[in-house]
Design an enzyme around this catalytic site. Structure first.
Site, PDB file in Angstrom:
ATOM      1  N   SER A  94       0.851  -1.092   0.681  1.00  0.00           N
ATOM      2  CA  SER A  94       0.254   0.280   0.018  1.00  0.00           C
ATOM      3  C   SER A  94       0.671   1.106   0.048  1.00  0.00           C
ATOM      4  O   SER A  94       1.221   1.425  -0.630  1.00  0.00           O
ATOM      5  CB  SER A  94      -1.071  -0.295   1.290  1.00  0.00           C
ATOM      6  OG  SER A  94      -2.182   0.934   1.296  1.00  0.00           O
ATOM      7  N   ASP A 237      -1.936   6.018  -3.253  1.00  0.00           N
ATOM      8  CA  ASP A 237      -0.508   5.324  -2.997  1.00  0.00           C
ATOM      9  C   ASP A 237      -0.618   4.331  -4.068  1.00  0.00           C
ATOM     10  O   ASP A 237      -0.969   3.885  -4.931  1.00  0.00           O
ATOM     11  CB  ASP A 237      -1.392   4.706  -1.534  1.00  0.00           C
ATOM     12  CG  ASP A 237      -2.953   4.558  -1.325  1.00  0.00           C
ATOM     13  OD1 ASP A 237      -3.160   4.050  -2.590  1.00  0.00           O
ATOM     14  OD2 ASP A 237      -2.754   2.830  -0.420  1.00  0.00           O
ATOM     15  N   ASP A 239      -1.520   1.343  -4.082  1.00  0.00           N
ATOM     16  CA  ASP A 239      -2.040   0.047  -4.718  1.00  0.00           C
ATOM     17  C   ASP A 239      -3.523   0.816  -5.174  1.00  0.00           C
ATOM     18  O   ASP A 239      -4.120  -0.076  -5.508  1.00  0.00           O
ATOM     19  CB  ASP A 239      -2.565  -1.133  -3.724  1.00  0.00           C
ATOM     20  CG  ASP A 239      -3.037  -0.663  -2.528  1.00  0.00           C
ATOM     21  OD1 ASP A 239      -3.296   0.530  -1.598  1.00  0.00           O
ATOM     22  OD2 ASP A 239      -4.013  -2.202  -1.798  1.00  0.00           O
ATOM     23  N   ASP A 241      -5.833   2.541  -3.149  1.00  0.00           N
ATOM     24  CA  ASP A 241      -7.364   2.504  -2.350  1.00  0.00           C
ATOM     25  C   ASP A 241      -7.119   3.124  -1.898  1.00  0.00           C
ATOM     26  O   ASP A 241      -8.290   3.885  -1.026  1.00  0.00           O
ATOM     27  CB  ASP A 241      -7.547   1.471  -1.583  1.00  0.00           C
ATOM     28  CG  ASP A 241      -6.087   0.796  -0.368  1.00  0.00           C
ATOM     29  OD1 ASP A 241      -5.043   2.266  -0.083  1.00  0.00           O
ATOM     30  OD2 ASP A 241      -6.130   0.113   0.188  1.00  0.00           O
TER      31      ASP A 241
END
Length: 458
Positions: A94, A237, A239, A241
């Protein structure tokens, strides 16, 4: 040994986070799910392919087929899991720095595993039992090429494309070299926005900036907003999300302010929202104005997801939830933090209000947030700091909330001390309408912890 923190499990590659460990986690998850097939995705990190291979080995060794989606945002994998009714493994750290990687686990309902199911996987992982099947029962592996295309197409069908397109917005986008670089530029162009980008090449070295979209990492985006005369800057970020924003003047928008603005737009009388114990006073004020309820959880998406599902079972309406780090849930759409969808809902808000970003967030900028981190190298240092935090809270002129660390509310301000669930750090948060008050509370807490740490050898 606790494997899963507030959002999966993460670690430094080659140290505590190894291919063997990831293979075991994936095998334990596959065995716990008792699934016939598992979806597998990864972000752009340089170690991602290695750990995806390790996860695939663990899954197939457990006798389960694996469907490899390649580089995808976490919400793209989540969508695939829901639509295909298969559980999933996402290889991502992440927002963590490039040397980290991690694992997130997703159920066949398209929701990251709640606390209870993570504990079941952890118990299986730490047990002495085997998850390996005989040679003639090994699972198969196949590649899925269109997961990202389907993810973008579904979002386009869900967002008010006409309203956003009619607003004629120019979007400056910074995917931070992460998985969102493969989906967000196309998505916002298909929404009818003019899109300019920076750090939009997938690259696991993250040469332009670190994956975490905090203000100190967004200088390029700020400059791009100014140079392109953009209406809004959007950053993800690793990933994708999360979504954080820069306003039309190039100023960073606090995540707590954008969360409050979105919550004020979507919450009504009798609704409930869920946030973590580091919740801003901004959201408290929004809930009071809307007649909505506010539920607090320990920090981390896993805990928020778990509480939302409990509230659903109780018949509660939860139209929006999240944390002030850019991770916002719109559970009626899907119970996932989705950076592109969060940003699209923010664009809808701009279009509906016919207002600038600075105007939309202006009512929620009265409070100043201070966040500090104290890194530790040993459990002894961590324990010393936590003991100091307990003593600090006990001596304070406020009743501590110990749901997750120690939160002290003073009416005009609050301070929270808690260990990170994803990094070897103890975090200090403080907030007040008076910047000096917030800084003082954070400094006093930090000094108490630093003094305790200094007395312990690394």
């Amino acid at each position: 040994m606790k494997v899963f923190g507030s959002s999966g499990t993460r670690g430094v590659v080659g140290e505590e986070f190894t291919p063997e460990f990831v293979s075991r986690v994936a095998a334990a998850a596959a065995a716990t799910w008792d699934a016939e097939r598992v979806a597998l995705g990864r972000d752009t990190r340089t170690s991602g392919r290695t750990f995806a291979d390790a996860a695939a080995a663990g899954i197939t060794a457990a006798g389960v087929d694996v469907e490899r989606l390649g580089v995808v945002p976490t919400p793209s994998l989540v969508r695939y899991c829901e639509v295909e009714a298969v559980p999933g493994v996402m290889i991502t750290a992440s927002h963590n720095p490039p040397e980290f990687n991690g694992v997130k686990l997703v159920g066949d309902d398209g929701i990251e595993l709640p606390v209870g199911r993570l504990e079941a996987v952890e118990e299986r992982l730490l047990s002495e039992g085997t998850t390996t099947v005989a040679w003639d029962r090994i699972g198969a592996s196949r590649r899925i090429a269109d997961a990202n295309d389907d993810y973008v197409r579904e979002m386009l069908d869900t967002v008010d494309r006409d309203a956003v397109a009619d607003a004629g917005l120019t979007v400056a986008l910074d995917p931070g070299h992460g998985a969102g670089a493969l989906t967000s530029p196309e998505f916002f162009r298909e929404l009818g926005c003019d899109v300019v980008t920076v750090n939009a090449q997938p690259d696991g070295h993250f040469p332009g900036r670190d994956p975490e979209p905090v203000e100190k990492n967004l200088a390029d985006l700020k400059r791009l907003v100014a140079a392109a005369d953009a209406d809004v800057g959007i950053a993800h970020d690793g990933d994708a999300d999360r979504a954080v924003f820069v306003d039309e003047t190039g100023d960073y928008v606090e995540g707590d302010a954008s969360l409050a603005a979105l919550s004020a737009h979507h919450l009504g009388e009798g609704d409930t929202t869920v946030a973590a114990v580091n919740v801003s006073q901004r959201l408290v004020d929004v809930c009071e104005a809307a007649g909505a309820n506010l539920e607090l959880t320990p920090i981390g998406s896993t805990n928020i997801i778990t509480r939302i599902k409990e509230l659903w079972r109780e018949g509660e309406s939860v139209p929006v939830a999240g944390e002030g780090n850019g991770g916002v849930f719109f559970p009626d759409y899907r119970l996932v933090r989705d950076g592109a969808f969060i940003a699209a809902k923010f664009l809808e808000l701009l279009a509906e209000r016919d207002a600038s970003v600075s105007e939309v967030v202006a009512p929620y900028e009265d409070y100043t947030n201070v966040r500090e981190n104290l890194a530790y190298e040993t459990d002894a240092q961590l324990n010393a700091m936590l003991e100091a935090a307990a003593a600090y809270a006990e001596a304070a002129d406020a009743e501590p909330d110990t749901k997750d660390g120690y939160r002290l509310d003073y009416g005009d301000a609050w301070v929270l001390v808690r260990p990170s669930g994803t990094e070897p750090k103890v975090r200090v948060y403080a907030e007040s309408a008076d910047p000096e008050r917030a800084a003082t509370l954070a400094r006093e807490a930090r000094e108490a912890l630093a003094a305790a740490k200094s007395g312990v050898e690394a």
